[in-house]
Scaffold this active site. Structure first.
Site, PDB file in Angstrom:
ATOM      1  N   GLU A   1      -9.955   5.419   5.630  1.00  0.00           N
ATOM      2  CA  GLU A   1      -9.988   6.205   4.391  1.00  0.00           C
ATOM      3  C   GLU A   1     -11.403   6.291   3.798  1.00  0.00           C
ATOM      4  O   GLU A   1     -11.557   6.599   2.619  1.00  0.00           O
ATOM      5  CB  GLU A   1      -9.033   5.584   3.358  1.00  0.00           C
ATOM      6  CG  GLU A   1      -7.593   5.419   3.824  1.00  0.00           C
ATOM      7  CD  GLU A   1      -6.896   6.738   4.155  1.00  0.00           C
ATOM      8  OE1 GLU A   1      -7.206   7.747   3.499  1.00  0.00           O
ATOM      9  OE2 GLU A   1      -6.070   6.754   5.076  1.00  0.00           O
TER      10      GLU A   1
ATOM     11  N   VAL B   1       0.872  -1.186   0.000  1.00  0.00           N
ATOM     12  CA  VAL B   1       0.000   0.000   0.000  1.00  0.00           C
ATOM     13  C   VAL B   1       0.899   1.223   0.000  1.00  0.00           C
ATOM     14  O   VAL B   1       1.828   1.319   0.813  1.00  0.00           O
ATOM     15  CB  VAL B   1      -0.917   0.026   1.247  1.00  0.00           C
ATOM     16  CG1 VAL B   1      -1.730   1.317   1.288  1.00  0.00           C
ATOM     17  CG2 VAL B   1      -1.845  -1.175   1.256  1.00  0.00           C
ATOM     18  N   PHE B   2       0.623   2.153  -0.916  1.00  0.00           N
ATOM     19  CA  PHE B   2       1.409   3.385  -0.994  1.00  0.00           C
ATOM     20  C   PHE B   2       0.691   4.505  -0.255  1.00  0.00           C
ATOM     21  O   PHE B   2      -0.486   4.786  -0.527  1.00  0.00           O
ATOM     22  CB  PHE B   2       1.597   3.782  -2.470  1.00  0.00           C
ATOM     23  CG  PHE B   2       2.341   5.072  -2.645  1.00  0.00           C
ATOM     24  CD1 PHE B   2       3.728   5.112  -2.510  1.00  0.00           C
ATOM     25  CD2 PHE B   2       1.671   6.258  -2.923  1.00  0.00           C
ATOM     26  CE1 PHE B   2       4.425   6.307  -2.659  1.00  0.00           C
ATOM     27  CE2 PHE B   2       2.357   7.452  -3.079  1.00  0.00           C
ATOM     28  CZ  PHE B   2       3.738   7.479  -2.939  1.00  0.00           C
ATOM     29  N   GLY B   3       1.368   5.132   0.693  1.00  0.00           N
ATOM     30  CA  GLY B   3       0.805   6.261   1.437  1.00  0.00           C
ATOM     31  C   GLY B   3       1.472   7.553   1.029  1.00  0.00           C
ATOM     32  O   GLY B   3       2.695   7.621   0.894  1.00  0.00           O
ATOM     33  N   TYR B   4       0.663   8.597   0.822  1.00  0.00           N
ATOM     34  CA  TYR B   4       1.213   9.898   0.408  1.00  0.00           C
ATOM     35  C   TYR B   4       0.755  11.025   1.330  1.00  0.00           C
ATOM     36  O   TYR B   4       1.157  12.174   1.143  1.00  0.00           O
ATOM     37  CB  TYR B   4       0.796  10.196  -1.053  1.00  0.00           C
ATOM     38  CG  TYR B   4      -0.706  10.161  -1.241  1.00  0.00           C
ATOM     39  CD1 TYR B   4      -1.369   8.964  -1.536  1.00  0.00           C
ATOM     40  CD2 TYR B   4      -1.481  11.307  -1.060  1.00  0.00           C
ATOM     41  CE1 TYR B   4      -2.740   8.917  -1.676  1.00  0.00           C
ATOM     42  CE2 TYR B   4      -2.854  11.265  -1.202  1.00  0.00           C
ATOM     43  CZ  TYR B   4      -3.481  10.073  -1.502  1.00  0.00           C
ATOM     44  OH  TYR B   4      -4.856  10.044  -1.612  1.00  0.00           O
ATOM     45  N   GLY B   5      -0.122  10.721   2.282  1.00  0.00           N
ATOM     46  CA  GLY B   5      -0.630  11.746   3.201  1.00  0.00           C
ATOM     47  C   GLY B   5      -0.375  11.302   4.630  1.00  0.00           C
ATOM     48  O   GLY B   5       0.765  11.001   5.001  1.00  0.00           O
ATOM     49  N   SER B   6      -1.449  11.185   5.403  1.00  0.00           N
ATOM     50  CA  SER B   6      -1.262  10.772   6.805  1.00  0.00           C
ATOM     51  C   SER B   6      -0.682   9.368   6.898  1.00  0.00           C
ATOM     52  O   SER B   6      -0.051   9.019   7.897  1.00  0.00           O
ATOM     53  CB  SER B   6      -2.581  10.842   7.571  1.00  0.00           C
ATOM     54  OG  SER B   6      -3.489   9.870   7.103  1.00  0.00           O
TER      55      SER B   6
HETATM   56  C1  SIN Z   1      -2.715   8.550   2.231  1.00  0.00           C
HETATM   57  O1  SIN Z   1      -2.129   8.996   3.215  1.00  0.00           O
HETATM   58  O2  SIN Z   1      -2.131   7.792   1.423  1.00  0.00           O
HETATM   59  C2  SIN Z   1      -4.151   8.863   1.958  1.00  0.00           C
HETATM   60  C3  SIN Z   1      -4.643  10.148   2.507  1.00  0.00           C
HETATM   61  C4  SIN Z   1      -4.602  10.244   3.998  1.00  0.00           C
HETATM   62  O3  SIN Z   1      -5.046   9.331   4.694  1.00  0.00           O
HETATM   63  O4  SIN Z   1      -4.121  11.265   4.509  1.00  0.00           O
END
Ligand code: SIN
Length: 186
Positions: free
Chosen positions: A99, A23-28
């Site tokens: 999410e 899983v790729f995360g880009y925010g939190s």
């Molecule tokens: C993420 O972090 O990949 C999705 C957005 C979030 O949960 O902030």
């Protein structure tokens, strides 16, 4: 608007039942990994940029006063750096719950620093979801983020933690750092 994509995401099964999933995360998901993972590696995906364009009515705001959190927008040739986690399938349920306000599981190739690649999931909130807020002037977005607060805490912490995590990863993100600067000036 508060919505719930949990049931839709459970139908979006892209992998074999017994397979580990990236899983790729880009925010939190970069700085708040409150779930069990087998492996964690910095990674990037191509063709996307991070933007504070998604409304948060359940974590960093309320239905009456939504906050702003990040989603991805398509940009030709762009790289979006973040963190990849290798998880077991049972971890998808808590991630879907976290999410649920507009994000859908999408498949993406992710690239690691050593040149290797893996196919994985990314939670993406597209502009047709009811919680999407879209672009606004930086000043207005910073003001909204400064004022909003939800069950997960102040919206400003989300932005400040993300900016700090990106700095730790030595990632240059002009949108995030410009917004951070505006927020700190308020
Ligand atoms: C993420 O972090 O990949 C999705 C957005 C979030 O949960 O902030």
């Amino acid at each position: 608007m508060l919505i719930d994509t949990t049931a839709i995401n459970q139908q979006r099964n892209h992998f074999d039942d017994d397979a580990d999933i990236w899983v790729f995360g880009y925010g939190s998901l970069i700085w708040k990994a409150d779930f069990t993972y087998l492996e964690r590696r910095s990674a990037y995906i191509t063709g996307w940029e991070r933007r504070f364009w998604q409304g948060s009515h359940d974590h960093r705001g309320t239905p009456q006063a939504p906050g702003r959190v990040v989603t991805l927008t398509p940009v030709k040739g762009a790289l979006c750096h973040g963190m990849a986690y290798r998880i077991t399938r049972d971890v998808l349920a808590p991630l879907d719950h976290r999410e649920k306000n507009g994000y859908l599981r999408e498949l993406t190739p992710m690239h690691f620093a050593d040149g290797s690649q893996a196919q994985g999931l990314v939670y993406m909130a597209t502009e047709d979801n009811p919680a999407f807020l879209g672009p606004a002037p930086l000043e207005a977005m910073a003001h909204q983020i400064a004022c909003a607060e939800g069950p997960s805490g102040p919206n400003r912490d989300y932005l400040l933690n993300l900016a700090s995590a990106l700095r730790d990863l030595e990632v240059e993100d002009t949108h995030i750092f410009a917004l951070e600067e505006r927020l700190q000036r308020l």
